[in-house]
Design a protein around this motif. Structure first.
Motif, short mmCIF file in Angstrom:
data_model
loop_
_atom_site.label_atom_id
_atom_site.label_comp_id
_atom_site.label_asym_id
_atom_site.label_seq_id
_atom_site.Cartn_x
_atom_site.Cartn_y
_atom_site.Cartn_z
N VAL A 14 111.43 67.66 -21.91
CA VAL A 14 110.96 68.00 -23.25
C VAL A 14 112.12 68.68 -23.96
N SER A 15 112.35 68.33 -25.22
CA SER A 15 113.50 68.86 -25.96
C SER A 15 113.55 70.38 -25.92
N ASP A 16 114.71 70.90 -25.52
CA ASP A 16 115.00 72.33 -25.50
C ASP A 16 114.03 73.13 -24.64
N GLN A 17 113.64 72.51 -23.51
CA GLN A 17 112.79 73.21 -22.55
C GLN A 17 113.28 72.97 -21.13
N ASP A 25 119.44 71.18 -29.02
CA ASP A 25 120.11 72.08 -29.96
C ASP A 25 120.37 73.45 -29.37
N GLU A 26 119.78 73.72 -28.21
CA GLU A 26 119.90 75.05 -27.62
C GLU A 26 120.56 74.98 -26.24
N THR A 27 121.14 76.11 -25.83
CA THR A 27 121.59 76.28 -24.45
C THR A 27 120.45 76.89 -23.66
N LEU A 28 120.08 76.24 -22.58
CA LEU A 28 118.94 76.68 -21.77
C LEU A 28 119.43 77.47 -20.56
N VAL A 73 122.92 80.51 -14.68
CA VAL A 73 123.05 79.06 -14.82
C VAL A 73 122.60 78.69 -16.22
N LYS A 74 123.54 78.17 -17.03
CA LYS A 74 123.24 77.77 -18.40
C LYS A 74 123.46 76.26 -18.54
N LEU A 75 122.56 75.62 -19.28
CA LEU A 75 122.55 74.17 -19.40
C LEU A 75 122.63 73.78 -20.87
N SER A 76 123.54 72.87 -21.21
CA SER A 76 123.68 72.43 -22.60
C SER A 76 124.14 70.99 -22.66
N SER A 77 124.03 70.39 -23.85
CA SER A 77 124.47 69.02 -24.10
C SER A 77 125.69 69.03 -25.01
N ILE A 78 126.60 68.08 -24.79
CA ILE A 78 127.75 67.93 -25.66
C ILE A 78 127.33 67.39 -27.03
#
Length: 276
Positions: A31-34, A54-57, A111-116
């Motif tokens: 799910v987007s940004d979750q 749009d967010e870093t999780l 642990v941080k997760l993000s998209s380019i």
């Protein structure tokens, strides 16, 4: 995080379709940004999915784990099935392309997760289990995973198993994780079926078209059950259960195991005439 308790095989014989799906199917991982997770009491495996757009999780679940940080007493393996991802582990960054894997050992605090690219977001599938020692972060691409070519065209089960985290690849305490890709025209995996009472297993099915489905077979060999699974859904497979599947088309799946031993080939094969 959703918590699911273990079910005795004698009880599962009484489950209807809805109860089977409630106990073993994980439907909405991406799910987007979750970050969405299920804590299974089968070998205390956590199955999760993250879709940073749009967010870093941040990977965090203090309330369920009762620890100061997620990997205080755990290890984790990621496979990316989406766009280019960045995982920042205690300040160090690792890029994962599609089908790249990353192992992160016990003791890493953040642990941080993000998209380019938010237009092509990452989809990070992960499995985590308890760990007893600290091991280094390790990355593998599908090109340097260990391939096993199995099956035949006649049996509709030509497939390649890519072993990422296992005794001959990326090292872990107990987690094993890999990827299986079925060739065009093949629909069966793991048939004749097997089980391994020393380890539970989790499957994520993906690379399915919207109207395609996989018939996931489970249950004791003489009391089989099935769950209809669609794209990017996961199934928890208890150690007492077979785990096999047949699709309406070819597909891919990520498998992960945790439990008593660390031997991929430790399987209790089931004769096909014994399946009921």
């Amino acid at each position: 995080m959703e918590v699911r308790h273990a079910s005795h095989p004698e009880d599962v014989k009484q489950f209807d379709t809805n109860k089977l799906r409630e106990r073993f199917l994980i439907e909405d991982l991406f799910v987007s940004d979750q970050v969405n997770m299920v804590y299974s009491h089968y070998d205390r495996m956590i199955v999760g999915g993250a879709q940073p757009v749009d967010e870093t999780l941040t990977l965090d679940e203090e309330d369920t784990l009762k620890t100061e940080f997620f990997l205080e007493r755990r290890e984790i393996g990621f496979i990316n099935i989406g766009g280019l991802a960045v995982l920042e582990i205690d300040g160090e960054s690792y890029e994962l392309s599609r089908l790249d894997a990353l192992y992160v050992g016990k003791g890493k605090e953040q642990v941080k997760l993000s998209s380019i690219d938010p237009n092509q977001p990452a989809k990070l599938y992960f499995c985590s289990c308890p760990a007893h020692e600290k091991l280094p972060i390790q990355k593998a691409t599908i090109e340097n995973a260990n391939p096993l070519n199995l099956g035949s065209k006649d049996a509709c089960n030509e497939r390649t198993i890519y072993q990422y985290i296992h005794e001959g690849g990326l090292q872990s305490c107990q987690l094993m994780l890999g990827l299986t890709i079925l060739k065009l025209g093949s629909i069966w995996n793991t048939m004749p079926a097997h089980l391994h009472d020393r380890r539970m297993e989790a499957y994520l099915y993906f690379d399915l078209e919207e109207q395609a489905r996989v018939l996931h077979l489970m249950g004791e060999p003489n009391e089989t059950r099935h769950i209809i699974v669609k794209n990017e859904q996961a199934v928890i497979s208890p150690s007492w259960s077979i785990h096999s599947g047949s699709g309406t088309s070819n597909y891919s799946f990520i498998w992960a195991m945790a439990g008593e031993n660390y031997t991929f080939k430790d399987m209790d094969m089931v004769n096909i005439e014994d399946l009921k």
